[in-house]
Design an enzyme around this catalytic site. Structure first.
Site, PDB file in Angstrom:
ATOM      1  CE  LYS A 197       5.168  15.182   1.048  1.00 51.74           C
ATOM      2  NZ  LYS A 197       4.489  14.634   2.041  1.00 51.74           N
ATOM      3  N   GLY A 295      -3.988  13.374  -0.682  1.00 52.98           N
ATOM      4  CA  GLY A 295      -5.286  13.011  -1.097  1.00 52.98           C
ATOM      5  C   GLY A 295      -5.915  13.964  -3.079  1.00 52.98           C
TER       6      GLY A 295
HETATM    7  N1  LIG Z   1      -0.967  10.981  -3.003  1.00 48.80           N
HETATM    8  C1  LIG Z   1      -1.170  11.682  -2.808  1.00 48.80           C
HETATM    9  O1  LIG Z   1      -2.082  12.729  -2.343  1.00 48.80           O
HETATM   10  C2  LIG Z   1       0.217  12.267  -3.343  1.00 48.80           C
HETATM   11  C3  LIG Z   1       1.396  12.462  -3.920  1.00 48.80           C
HETATM   12  N2  LIG Z   1       2.204  12.726  -4.328  1.00 48.80           N
HETATM   13  C4  LIG Z   1       2.982  12.639  -5.647  1.00 48.80           C
HETATM   14  O2  LIG Z   1       2.409  12.273  -6.298  1.00 48.80           O
HETATM   15  C5  LIG Z   1       3.296  11.504  -7.539  1.00 48.80           C
HETATM   16  C6  LIG Z   1       2.016  10.329  -7.579  1.00 48.80           C
HETATM   17  O3  LIG Z   1       1.275   9.749  -6.606  1.00 48.80           O
HETATM   18  P1  LIG Z   1      -0.253   8.938  -7.005  1.00 48.80           P
HETATM   19  O4  LIG Z   1      -1.020   9.420  -7.682  1.00 48.80           O
HETATM   20  O5  LIG Z   1      -0.952   9.169  -5.461  1.00 48.80           O
HETATM   21  O6  LIG Z   1       0.171   7.939  -7.882  1.00 48.80           O
HETATM   22  P2  LIG Z   1      -0.872   6.629  -8.092  1.00 48.80           P
HETATM   23  O7  LIG Z   1      -0.229   5.581  -7.851  1.00 48.80           O
HETATM   24  O8  LIG Z   1      -2.519   7.273  -8.001  1.00 48.80           O
HETATM   25  O9  LIG Z   1      -0.838   6.577  -9.913  1.00 48.80           O
HETATM   26  C7  LIG Z   1       0.549   7.223 -10.286  1.00 48.80           C
HETATM   27  C8  LIG Z   1       0.365   6.976 -11.662  1.00 48.80           C
HETATM   28  O10 LIG Z   1       0.980   7.320 -12.446  1.00 48.80           O
HETATM   29  C9  LIG Z   1       1.328   5.933 -13.552  1.00 48.80           C
HETATM   30  N3  LIG Z   1       2.942   6.076 -14.127  1.00 48.80           N
HETATM   31  C10 LIG Z   1       3.580   5.329 -12.584  1.00 48.80           C
HETATM   32  N4  LIG Z   1       4.623   4.880 -13.565  1.00 48.80           N
HETATM   33  C11 LIG Z   1       4.888   6.264 -15.000  1.00 48.80           C
HETATM   34  C12 LIG Z   1       5.651   5.909 -16.242  1.00 48.80           C
HETATM   35  N5  LIG Z   1       6.871   5.205 -16.458  1.00 48.80           N
HETATM   36  N6  LIG Z   1       4.886   6.498 -17.281  1.00 48.80           N
HETATM   37  C13 LIG Z   1       3.232   6.994 -17.233  1.00 48.80           C
HETATM   38  N7  LIG Z   1       2.792   6.387 -16.100  1.00 48.80           N
HETATM   39  C14 LIG Z   1       3.369   5.833 -15.782  1.00 48.80           C
HETATM   40  C15 LIG Z   1       0.179   4.504 -12.945  1.00 48.80           C
HETATM   41  O11 LIG Z   1      -0.152   4.771 -14.789  1.00 48.80           O
HETATM   42  P3  LIG Z   1      -1.031   3.513 -14.356  1.00 48.80           P
HETATM   43  O12 LIG Z   1      -2.739   3.922 -13.880  1.00 48.80           O
HETATM   44  O13 LIG Z   1      -1.901   2.807 -15.731  1.00 48.80           O
HETATM   45  O14 LIG Z   1      -1.345   2.972 -13.609  1.00 48.80           O
HETATM   46  C16 LIG Z   1      -0.991   5.885 -12.398  1.00 48.80           C
HETATM   47  O15 LIG Z   1      -1.105   6.617 -13.426  1.00 48.80           O
HETATM   48  C17 LIG Z   1       4.135  10.291  -7.109  1.00 48.80           C
HETATM   49  O16 LIG Z   1       4.284  11.570  -6.326  1.00 48.80           O
HETATM   50  C18 LIG Z   1       3.409  11.010  -4.798  1.00 48.80           C
HETATM   51  O17 LIG Z   1       4.357  10.969  -4.404  1.00 48.80           O
HETATM   52  C19 LIG Z   1       1.970  14.357  -3.610  1.00 48.80           C
HETATM   53  C20 LIG Z   1       1.239  14.760  -2.507  1.00 48.80           C
HETATM   54  C21 LIG Z   1       0.391  13.573  -2.521  1.00 48.80           C
HETATM   55  N1  LIG Z   2       2.108   9.643   0.374  1.00 53.91           N
HETATM   56  C1  LIG Z   2       1.623  11.577   0.870  1.00 53.91           C
HETATM   57  C2  LIG Z   2       1.192  12.147  -0.454  1.00 53.91           C
HETATM   58  C3  LIG Z   2       1.124  13.511   0.182  1.00 53.91           C
HETATM   59  O1  LIG Z   2       2.962  14.470   0.046  1.00 53.91           O
HETATM   60  C4  LIG Z   2       1.757  11.921   2.682  1.00 53.91           C
HETATM   61  O2  LIG Z   2       0.934  11.177   2.828  1.00 53.91           O
HETATM   62  O3  LIG Z   2       1.524  13.167   3.474  1.00 53.91           O
END
Ligand SMILES: NC(=O)C1=CN([C@@H]2O[C@H](COP(=O)(O)OP(=O)(O)OC[C@H]3O[C@@H](n4cnc5c(N)ncnc54)[C@H](OP(=O)(O)O)[C@@H]3O)[C@@H](O)[C@H]2O)C=CC1
Ligand SMILES: N[C@@H](CC=O)C(=O)O
Length: 396
Positions: A197, A295
């Site tokens: 970040k 979240g």
């Molecule tokens: N969680 C958070 O609070 C935050 C997360 N982020 C970022 O957002 C992104 C997603 O995080 P998050 O939602 O927590 O992750 P999750 O693990 O909850 O979800 C990941 C999703 O990506 C899918 N996936 C993984 N690889 C592939 C691929 N090659 N093609 C298609 N789909 C794929 C998975 O599919 P399946 O469901 O089938 O397993 C799943 O639906 C990350 O980069 C993270 O760093 C950013 C800010 C905050």
């Molecule tokens: N894993 C990250 C998700 C948001 O960017 C965090 O805990 O801040």
């Protein structure tokens, strides 16, 4: 662009489903999700089965889809998706800080070449609009530093430990269950997520591309009850800090480390999965931005904000890249640290210039003193492998 936004979403985990929920509650925007690409087609989801695919080309090759929301947890796959989508003339929003930290320079060039928008507010500090503010408001050279708590999971864990005497592993498990943590939580607790970040904020704040491998980062994985006891005795909390500072007029310094935070400091008030970013500049002094850093809904709302911005053709201008053009990265900076170590031989790894406090006990050894950040950077992998906890004692 056409104001009708047809969105192809990659990923339907915490953030992807968060986006779908906030979009459903956003009536004013002419935008709809028309396809969702995931890894596992068999998972149960609150989605019309017709929308789901596991073939990226169903989105990338669909001319009707003009926006790609890249929300997956695999930085390498994300890089290919984002690059291909832009090359096919689609606008892209992303939350993937790891992908951005390693590829932002190239992706900006591709965005310019293919004349599309590439927005990624959700990649830094969840719901806090820090990138847009660095772009639009802090677009001159008054800005001196951007620092703060950029990771919600580690802050959640530290809050639980300090306020409720929680067990570290239990607090980490809660952060995972609540959807705050990365798929590999080493990124959160090892300070990597904060580092990624910080790299993004450095591009928008100071117009400089820094490779993540050049920057010192240390995390909270080795935090011990002794560290907590000592910090508490001194009246401090411990928080994971990321800081980028302009130094010597033409240089920029970055680092990530736990910090002993004093009650008068802004970070002291930031609890749970909230983030807090302190912006320091000439003449305006200190400004502080605060909000939920992780979240489903906080992040989904940041992604929606980017999608909304596409409706009025918003693009980052990267004003600082053009404005400065000549800042360089340095890690040659003296810092005061607290170093707690178990194996007495490990102290020899560190070249303290000055020591103001130290203890060698049966089960507790520490030193407080001054070291150079460039030397810490050289040994950062060794530090991570050993039972060593290090905290920064300087200003936030
Ligand atoms: N969680 C958070 O609070 C935050 C997360 N982020 C970022 O957002 C992104 C997603 O995080 P998050 O939602 O927590 O992750 P999750 O693990 O909850 O979800 C990941 C999703 O990506 C899918 N996936 C993984 N690889 C592939 C691929 N090659 N093609 C298609 N789909 C794929 C998975 O599919 P399946 O469901 O089938 O397993 C799943 O639906 C990350 O980069 C993270 O760093 C950013 C800010 C905050
Ligand atoms: N894993 C990250 C998700 C948001 O960017 C965090 O805990 O801040």
């Amino acid at each position: 662009m056409s104001k009708k936004l047809k969105i192809g979403v990659f990923g339907y985990g915490v953030v992807g489903s968060g986006l779908a929920h906030v979009l459903k509650n956003s009536k004013g925007l002419d935008a709809s999700i028309v396809k969702v690409c995931v890894k596992d087609a068999g998972k149960e989801r609150d989605l019309d089965a017709q929308l789901i695919t596991t073939n990226p080309d169903d989105i990338l090759n669909d001319p009707e889809i003009n926006v790609v929301a890249e929300l997956i947890d695999d930085a390498d796959a994300a890089y290919h998706i984002v690059k291909t989508a832009m090359q096919k003339g689609k606008h892209v929003v992303s939350a993937n800080k790891k992908m951005l930290a390693y590829h932002i320079e190239e992706l900006i060039q591709i965005q310019w070449q293919y004349k599309v928008s590439f927005l990624y507010e959700a990649s830094a500090c969840g719901s806090i609009p820090i990138i847009r503010n660095l772009e639009e408001y802090y677009d001159n050279d008054l800005l001196q530093s951007v620092s703060g708590i950029l990771n919600g999971s580690s802050n959640y864990i530290l809050t639980k430990i300090f306020n409720e005497n929680s067990d570290y592993k239990l607090a980490l498990k809660e952060a995972q269950d609540l959807g705050f943590a990365e798929s590999d939580p080493t990124s959160d607790v090892g300070g990597f997520d904060t580092l990624y970040k910080l790299i993004i904020l450095t591009v928008h704040g100071f117009g400089l591309f820094v490779h993540p491998d050049e920057v010192f980062n240390s995390g909270i994985a080795r935090l011990s009850p002794k560290d907590i006891e000592l910090a508490s005795q001194k009246g401090y909390k411990i928080r994971l800090l990321g800081k980028v500072t302009k130094v010597n007029g033409n240089q920029v310094n970055l680092f990530v480390a736990p910090k002993f935070v004093k009650p008068a400091e802004h970070a002291y008030t930031v609890e749970s999965h909230y983030n807090g970013v302190l912006i320091q500049g000439n003449f305006y002094d200190n400004q502080f931005m605060y909000g939920k850093g992780a979240g489903a809904h906080p992040t989904g709302s940041a992604v929606l904000s980017d999608i909304t911005a596409l409706a009025y053709d918003y693009k980052y201008e990267y004003k600082k890249l053009k404005y400065y053009g000549g800042l360089e990265y340095t890690n040659d900076m003296d810092v005061e640290i607290y170093l707690r170590y178990t194996d007495k031989n490990d102290l020899a790894l560190f070249n303290f210039k000055e020591i103001s406090e130290s203890l060698k006990g049966k089960d507790f050894n520490y030193v407080i003193g001054i070291v150079n950040l460039s030397e810490l950077t050289k040994i950062r992998k060794q530090i991570a492998e050993k039972d060593i906890f290090l905290a920064y004692l300087g200003d936030e």
